[in-house]
Design an enzyme around this catalytic site. Structure first.
Site, PDB file in Angstrom:
ATOM      1  N   HIS A  53       0.860  -1.187   0.000  1.00  0.00           N
ATOM      2  CA  HIS A  53       0.000   0.000   0.000  1.00  0.00           C
ATOM      3  C   HIS A  53       0.897   1.237   0.000  1.00  0.00           C
ATOM      4  CE1 HIS A  53      -4.203  -1.488   1.576  1.00  0.00           C
ATOM      5  NE2 HIS A  53      -3.967  -1.826   0.326  1.00  0.00           N
ATOM      6  N   GLU A  55       1.143   3.882   1.859  1.00  0.00           N
ATOM      7  CA  GLU A  55       1.740   4.310   3.125  1.00  0.00           C
ATOM      8  C   GLU A  55       2.976   3.473   3.458  1.00  0.00           C
ATOM      9  OE1 GLU A  55      -1.406   3.496   2.464  1.00  0.00           O
ATOM     10  OE2 GLU A  55      -2.788   4.310   3.958  1.00  0.00           O
ATOM     11  N   CYS A  83      -5.857   1.995   6.061  1.00  0.00           N
ATOM     12  CA  CYS A  83      -6.518   0.762   6.490  1.00  0.00           C
ATOM     13  C   CYS A  83      -5.887   0.288   7.804  1.00  0.00           C
ATOM     14  CB  CYS A  83      -6.379  -0.318   5.403  1.00  0.00           C
ATOM     15  SG  CYS A  83      -4.709  -0.981   5.247  1.00  0.00           S
ATOM     16  N   CYS A  86      -2.070  -0.463   7.474  1.00  0.00           N
ATOM     17  CA  CYS A  86      -1.237   0.741   7.379  1.00  0.00           C
ATOM     18  C   CYS A  86      -1.283   1.550   8.672  1.00  0.00           C
ATOM     19  CB  CYS A  86      -1.662   1.567   6.181  1.00  0.00           C
ATOM     20  SG  CYS A  86      -1.238   0.723   4.637  1.00  0.00           S
TER      21      CYS A  86
END
Lengths: 153, 153
Positions: A53, A55, A83, A86
């Site tokens: 992801h 991040e 999420c 993260c």
């Protein structure tokens, strides 16, 4: 020193790069002492990597840059609410500030589905700002999913 | 087909490898159709990588092996209760079963600090078993932290 909206604009460029690569368009950057020390965007499909992801890519990029995973003092800008995965990575990285664009009602773990940072108060208490370039971030995601629907017809 | 304790013994070997590398000793393996398709251990310090926990390393290894990040049908064995970040990764990877050793009262996000899987019911509902080789997992961690304290004296 740039404003939050100006830094978020750069995170949005990362999200646009993900869009071009046919990945869900989310982008992130890490800023320390007014310098961008990390950037990243979602690569999950291409890399078959659940952890890829925006991040986490940006946190890893910044950690490579500094030679340590502790990012105390830094700010993470991300176009979409983090999420659960993260949010956990953000807490552990000890960033001092988190700025995000659009809320994610289905998966968000900051203000939506779980209040992750409330559960780990004391471990890491970043200042949190939201809604920066919210419309631009959402529009890019909408554009992506409507393109996907067209392709799948 | 091995028993849970036998698979967990192999995850413990991964944790021991982390110990030898001077990393917090946590290990994980992924099993699909009785085959070990992924293994991993904590590499956070060496790699300066916040995401390099045993579970994420094992999920990535299995995804490389299968060429997809969706691990439906698979079981993840890990020696310590997953943290928030890893619980998020486990939910998103869609593993069907999670088996862990020792609880982690300070960081655990399955039964301890947060009930992560309760918050995302419906997204992914792995069967969860705990306490498998709990004592061995805990003892290894204790041994590691007492060694660290000795070194820091």
């Amino acid at each position: 020193m740039l404003s939050d909206a100006e830094y978020m604009r750069i995170a949005l460029e990362e999200a646009e790069a993900a869009f071009e690569e046919n990945e869900v368009p989310v982008g992130a950057i890490i800023v320390l002492n007014s310098q961008i020390i990390g950037r990243g965007h979602n690569h999950r499909e291409e890399r078959h990597d659940i952890s890829s992801h925006a991040e986490i890519e940006a946190l890893k990029d910044a950690a490579r840059h500094l030679g340590r995973w502790d990012l105390s003092g830094a700010t993470l800008y991300v176009t979409l609410e983090p999420c659960l995965m993260c949010s956990g990575a953000i807490i552990q990285s000890r960033v001092s500030r988190l700025v995000f664009g659009a809320d994610d009602p289905d998966r968000g773990a900051v203000v939506s589905k779980v209040l992750a940072f409330e559960h780990f108060k004391g471990d890491s208490d970043p200042l949190i700002s939201r809604g920066i370039l919210e419309k631009e971030s959402k529009d890019l995601l909408k554009r992506f999913f409507s393109k996907k629907r067209e392709e799948n017809k």
